[in-house]
Design an enzyme around this catalytic site. Structure first.
Site, mmCIF file in Angstrom:
data_model
loop_
_atom_site.group_PDB
_atom_site.id
_atom_site.type_symbol
_atom_site.label_atom_id
_atom_site.label_comp_id
_atom_site.label_asym_id
_atom_site.label_seq_id
_atom_site.Cartn_x
_atom_site.Cartn_y
_atom_site.Cartn_z
ATOM 1 N N TYR A 1 3.619 -2.953 -15.347
ATOM 2 C CA TYR A 1 2.386 -3.981 -15.000
ATOM 3 C C TYR A 1 1.416 -2.590 -15.163
ATOM 4 C CZ TYR A 1 0.663 -3.978 -9.999
ATOM 5 O OH TYR A 1 0.274 -3.867 -9.070
ATOM 6 N N SER B 1 -4.703 -1.197 -9.536
ATOM 7 C CA SER B 1 -4.241 -0.835 -8.777
ATOM 8 C C SER B 1 -3.913 1.143 -8.910
ATOM 9 C CB SER B 1 -3.163 -1.168 -9.150
ATOM 10 O OG SER B 1 -1.142 -0.465 -8.915
ATOM 11 N N GLU C 1 -1.256 2.409 -9.863
ATOM 12 C CA GLU C 1 -0.379 2.222 -10.730
ATOM 13 C C GLU C 1 -1.384 2.707 -12.641
ATOM 14 O OE1 GLU C 1 2.807 3.192 -10.355
ATOM 15 O OE2 GLU C 1 4.072 2.090 -11.851
HETATM 16 P P1 NAP Z 1 1.678 -9.484 -2.948
HETATM 17 O O1 NAP Z 1 2.703 -9.315 -1.192
HETATM 18 O O2 NAP Z 1 3.243 -9.234 -3.759
HETATM 19 O O3 NAP Z 1 1.206 -10.724 -3.138
HETATM 20 C C1 NAP Z 1 1.207 -11.202 -4.431
HETATM 21 C C2 NAP Z 1 0.585 -12.470 -4.136
HETATM 22 O O4 NAP Z 1 0.637 -13.151 -5.413
HETATM 23 C C3 NAP Z 1 1.404 -13.843 -3.657
HETATM 24 O O5 NAP Z 1 0.334 -14.133 -3.158
HETATM 25 C C4 NAP Z 1 2.131 -14.510 -5.110
HETATM 26 O O6 NAP Z 1 2.630 -15.790 -4.654
HETATM 27 C C5 NAP Z 1 0.615 -14.578 -5.710
HETATM 28 N N1 NAP Z 1 0.960 -14.787 -7.164
HETATM 29 C C6 NAP Z 1 2.134 -14.327 -7.881
HETATM 30 N N2 NAP Z 1 1.954 -14.904 -9.119
HETATM 31 C C7 NAP Z 1 1.192 -15.835 -9.116
HETATM 32 C C8 NAP Z 1 0.615 -16.813 -10.345
HETATM 33 N N3 NAP Z 1 1.362 -16.846 -11.498
HETATM 34 N N4 NAP Z 1 -0.148 -17.578 -9.360
HETATM 35 C C9 NAP Z 1 -1.059 -17.257 -8.417
HETATM 36 N N5 NAP Z 1 -0.890 -16.533 -7.656
HETATM 37 C C10 NAP Z 1 0.566 -15.931 -8.081
HETATM 38 O O7 NAP Z 1 0.765 -8.192 -3.006
HETATM 39 P P2 NAP Z 1 0.531 -7.454 -2.338
HETATM 40 O O8 NAP Z 1 0.877 -5.962 -1.998
HETATM 41 O O9 NAP Z 1 -0.389 -7.881 -1.057
HETATM 42 O O10 NAP Z 1 -0.906 -7.098 -3.654
HETATM 43 C C11 NAP Z 1 -1.975 -8.021 -3.987
HETATM 44 C C12 NAP Z 1 -3.010 -7.645 -5.285
HETATM 45 O O11 NAP Z 1 -3.100 -5.639 -5.308
HETATM 46 C C13 NAP Z 1 -2.009 -7.965 -6.335
HETATM 47 O O12 NAP Z 1 -2.410 -8.392 -7.344
HETATM 48 C C14 NAP Z 1 -1.066 -6.306 -6.535
HETATM 49 O O13 NAP Z 1 -1.012 -6.185 -7.876
HETATM 50 C C15 NAP Z 1 -2.585 -5.043 -5.957
HETATM 51 N N6 NAP Z 1 -2.254 -3.963 -5.747
HETATM 52 C C16 NAP Z 1 -1.539 -4.087 -4.702
HETATM 53 C C17 NAP Z 1 -1.255 -2.361 -3.997
HETATM 54 C C18 NAP Z 1 -0.499 -2.500 -2.362
HETATM 55 O O14 NAP Z 1 0.233 -0.670 -2.196
HETATM 56 N N7 NAP Z 1 0.298 -3.330 -1.956
HETATM 57 C C19 NAP Z 1 -1.650 -1.725 -4.605
HETATM 58 C C20 NAP Z 1 -2.496 -1.762 -5.656
HETATM 59 C C21 NAP Z 1 -2.884 -2.416 -6.308
HETATM 60 P P3 NAP Z 1 4.276 -16.735 -3.556
HETATM 61 O O15 NAP Z 1 3.783 -16.182 -2.101
HETATM 62 O O16 NAP Z 1 3.877 -17.668 -4.455
HETATM 63 O O17 NAP Z 1 4.994 -15.053 -4.763
HETATM 64 O O1 G4F Z 2 7.328 0.665 -3.396
HETATM 65 P P1 G4F Z 2 7.034 1.049 -4.285
HETATM 66 O O2 G4F Z 2 8.038 0.176 -5.291
HETATM 67 O O3 G4F Z 2 5.987 1.021 -5.170
HETATM 68 P P2 G4F Z 2 5.217 1.029 -6.414
HETATM 69 O O4 G4F Z 2 6.441 1.482 -7.797
HETATM 70 O O5 G4F Z 2 4.675 2.928 -5.979
HETATM 71 O O6 G4F Z 2 4.473 0.270 -6.491
HETATM 72 C C1 G4F Z 2 3.137 -0.326 -5.364
HETATM 73 O O7 G4F Z 2 2.145 0.191 -5.438
HETATM 74 C C2 G4F Z 2 1.079 0.249 -6.507
HETATM 75 C C3 G4F Z 2 -0.148 0.510 -6.169
HETATM 76 O O8 G4F Z 2 0.454 2.564 -6.888
HETATM 77 C C4 G4F Z 2 1.044 -1.569 -7.046
HETATM 78 F F1 G4F Z 2 -0.243 -2.108 -7.479
HETATM 79 C C5 G4F Z 2 1.783 -2.575 -7.250
HETATM 80 O O9 G4F Z 2 1.893 -2.971 -6.805
HETATM 81 C C6 G4F Z 2 2.748 -2.004 -5.567
HETATM 82 O O10 G4F Z 2 2.372 -1.874 -4.839
HETATM 83 O O11 G4F Z 2 8.219 2.258 -4.933
HETATM 84 C C7 G4F Z 2 7.220 3.306 -4.802
HETATM 85 C C8 G4F Z 2 8.617 4.409 -4.831
HETATM 86 C C9 G4F Z 2 8.232 4.121 -6.697
HETATM 87 O O12 G4F Z 2 8.256 5.654 -7.324
HETATM 88 C C10 G4F Z 2 10.110 4.857 -6.818
HETATM 89 O O13 G4F Z 2 10.774 5.160 -7.349
HETATM 90 O O14 G4F Z 2 9.617 4.384 -4.202
HETATM 91 C C11 G4F Z 2 10.571 4.868 -5.140
HETATM 92 N N1 G4F Z 2 11.946 4.584 -4.838
HETATM 93 C C12 G4F Z 2 12.813 5.319 -4.513
HETATM 94 N N2 G4F Z 2 13.850 4.162 -4.147
HETATM 95 C C13 G4F Z 2 12.290 3.425 -4.491
HETATM 96 C C14 G4F Z 2 13.260 2.624 -4.761
HETATM 97 N N3 G4F Z 2 11.438 1.903 -4.952
HETATM 98 C C15 G4F Z 2 11.724 0.899 -4.402
HETATM 99 N N4 G4F Z 2 10.715 -0.488 -4.474
HETATM 100 N N5 G4F Z 2 13.380 0.792 -3.993
HETATM 101 C C16 G4F Z 2 13.720 1.646 -4.010
HETATM 102 O O15 G4F Z 2 14.724 1.871 -3.697
#
Ligand code: NAP
Ligand code: G4F
Length: 321
Positions: free
Chosen positions: A147, A123, A125
Site C-alpha cells: 500500500y 499518505s 504510510e
Molecule cells: P476508505 O474509508 O477505505 O474509503 C475508500 C473509498 O475508496 C471507498 O469509497 C471505496 O468504495 C473506494 N474505492 C475502493 N476501490 C475503488 C475502486 N477500484 N474504484 C473506485 N473507488 C474505489 O478510506 P478513507 O479513510 O476515507 O481514505 C480516503 C483516502 O485517503 C484513501 O485513498 C486512503 O488511502 C487515503 N488516506 C487515508 C488516511 C486515513 O487515515 N484515513 C490517511 C492517509 C491517506 P467502496 O465503498 O465501494 O468500497
Molecule cells: O489502523 P491501522 O490499520 O492503520 P494504518 O496501517 O496506520 O493505515 C491507515 O493510516 C494510513 C496513514 O498513515 C493510511 F494511509 C491508510 O489508508 C490507513 O488509513 O493500523 C494502525 C496501527 C498499525 O501499526 C497496526 O499494526 O495499529 C496496529 N495494530 C495493532 N493491532 C492493528 C491491530 N491494526 C489493525 N488494523 N488491526 C489490529 O488488530
C-alpha cells in the site's frame, strides 16, 4: 456554482468532504463503483444531494466518462484499496487501484478538462521506516507495505503531471485520521467498537496485533478542510496534514476502555494473526507548513476523538440490543 468530482465518496473521508462541499454550495458528483450490495451507510444523510456516476479507478474509460459528465472545477481522488494489512494479500490489486488509479484520474483530467484542480490522497504510510522525526514535506519516503509503495507512485505521478502538463495538482500527505465513520478493520474503530460491545456484554475479548506502534491520530472532519484549502491556493503544492502528537496503540486501548470504566488488560489478547510482515513503528507529522500557508489547524484532540468514537458505538449497540 462550483462543481466537484469525488472518488471514494462512500468512504470515511469522501462522506465528510461531500458534506463540507455541499455546505459551501458545490454541485457534488461522486464516483461510485458497482457492488452487489449497495453501501451508502456513511452518506445516507446526504445521498439525495449527490449525483452518482458509476465507475472504477482501474477503468480509465469510466473516469473519462465521469469527467465529461461532471465537468468538475475540482477533483478529489480519495478512492483506494486503503487497508494496509490487506495490501500484502492483494498487492497487484492494490497497485492497480491505489497507484494506477491516480494515474488514470490524472489522464482523464489531462484529456478532458485540463483546468480542473486535482487533489491526491497521499499518505504518511509513505514515510514507513522513517528516516527523520517529525516527518515533513521534505522527508524522504521509505514505504513498508505494498500500500505504501502504491501511494508513493500516486504521489510522484501527481507531482510529475503538475510539472509535465502544468496541471493544478496537489498531494495532501495526511497522517491517520479517524471518526465514527471509520471502517471497522482499522485499529481505532476496532478498539472503540470492542470497548462498547464488551461494556454492553456483547463481546468478551479483543484480539490485537502490535500494541507498541505509534500513530499521529486526528479527526477526519478536520482533515477534509485541509484538502479543500489546498485547492484554493494560488499555486499547487504538497502539504503534510497532522496533529504533531503521537500515541501508541496501547494508549488508544487504554483511553477507550477507561471511557467505559473497564481495565483494558482484562480483555485485550495479543494475536500474531494481526502482526504485519513489516511494521511502521512511529509516525509523527509536522503540520507547520499547513498552518503557515493554509491557516489550517486540527480542532479535535486525541482523547476527545476516541471518546467521540466510543460514545457513537455505545449508542449504536445500546439502541439495537
Ligand atoms: P476508505 O474509508 O477505505 O474509503 C475508500 C473509498 O475508496 C471507498 O469509497 C471505496 O468504495 C473506494 N474505492 C475502493 N476501490 C475503488 C475502486 N477500484 N474504484 C473506485 N473507488 C474505489 O478510506 P478513507 O479513510 O476515507 O481514505 C480516503 C483516502 O485517503 C484513501 O485513498 C486512503 O488511502 C487515503 N488516506 C487515508 C488516511 C486515513 O487515515 N484515513 C490517511 C492517509 C491517506 P467502496 O465503498 O465501494 O468500497
Ligand atoms: O489502523 P491501522 O490499520 O492503520 P494504518 O496501517 O496506520 O493505515 C491507515 O493510516 C494510513 C496513514 O498513515 C493510511 F494511509 C491508510 O489508508 C490507513 O488509513 O493500523 C494502525 C496501527 C498499525 O501499526 C497496526 O499494526 O495499529 C496496529 N495494530 C495493532 N493491532 C492493528 C491491530 N491494526 C489493525 N488494523 N488491526 C489490529 O488488530
Amino acid at each position: 456554482m462550483k462543481r466537484t468530482l469525488i472518488t471514494g465518496i462512500t468512504g470515511q473521508d469522501g462522506s465528510y468532504l461531500a458534506e463540507f462541499l455541499l455546505q459551501k454550495g458545490y454541485k457534488v458528483y461522486g464516483l461510485k463503483r458497482r457492488t452487489s450490495t449497495e453501501s451508502y451507510e456513511n452518506i445516507k444523510h446526504i445521498q439525495k444531494e449527490i449525483e452518482f456516476i458509476s465507475g472504477d479507478l482501474a477503468d480509465l474509460s469510466s473516469l473519462i466518462h465521469a469527467v465529461k459528465l461532471s465537468k468538475p472545477d475540482e477533483v478529489y481522488n480519495l478512492g483506494a484499496q486503503s487497508f494496509v494489512a490487506d495490501s500484502w494479500s492483494q498487492p497487484v490489486y492494490t497497485a492497480e487501484v491505489t497507484a494506477l488509479g491516480a494515474l488514470n484520474m490524472l489522464e482523464a483530467i489531462k484529456e478532458v478538462k485540463q483546468d480542473a484542480r486535482f487533489y491526491q490522497a497521499s499518505s504518511s504510510e509513505m514515510f514507513g521506516k522513517v528516516v527523520e522525526t517529525p516527518q515533513k514535506e521534505t522527508t524522504p519516503f521509505y514505504p513498508r507495505s505494498p500500500y505504501g509503495v502504491a501511494k508513493v507512485y500516486g504521489h510522484w505521478i501527481t507531482v510529475n503531471y503538475r510539472e509535465s502538463y502544468n496541471l493544478f495538482a496537489c498531494s495532501g500527505i495526511l497522517f491517520n485520521h479517524e471518526s465514527p465513520r471509520r471502517g471497522i478493520q482499522f485499529v481505532t474503530r476496532k478498539v472503540t467498537d470492542a470497548a462498547a460491545r464488551i461494556k454492553l456484554g456483547l463481546q468478551t475479548e479483543l484480539r490485537l496485533g502490535n500494541l507498541d506502534a505509534k500513530r499521529d491520530w486526528g479527526f477526519a472532519g478536520d482533515y477534509v478542510k485541509a484538502m479543500w484549502l489546498m485547492l484554493q491556493q494560488e499555486k499547487p503544492d504538497d502539504f503534510v496534514v497532522a496533529t504533531g502528537k503521537t500515541h501508541t496503540v496501547r494508549d488508544l486501548v487504554e483511553t477507550a476502555f477507561d471511557h467505559v470504566g473497564l481495565k483494558w488488560e482484562d480483555y485485550v489478547v495479543q494475536d500474531p494473526a494481526f502482526m504485519r510482515p513489516a511494521e511502521v513503528d512511529l509516525l509523527l507529522g509536522d503540520p507547520k507548513k499547513a498552518k503557515r500557508r493554509l491557516g489550517w489547524e486540527p480542532k479535535v484532540s486525541f482523547g476527545d476523538l476516541i471518546k467521540m468514537m466510543v460514545d457513537h458505538d455505545l449508542k449504536k449497540y445500546g439502541q439495537t440490543s
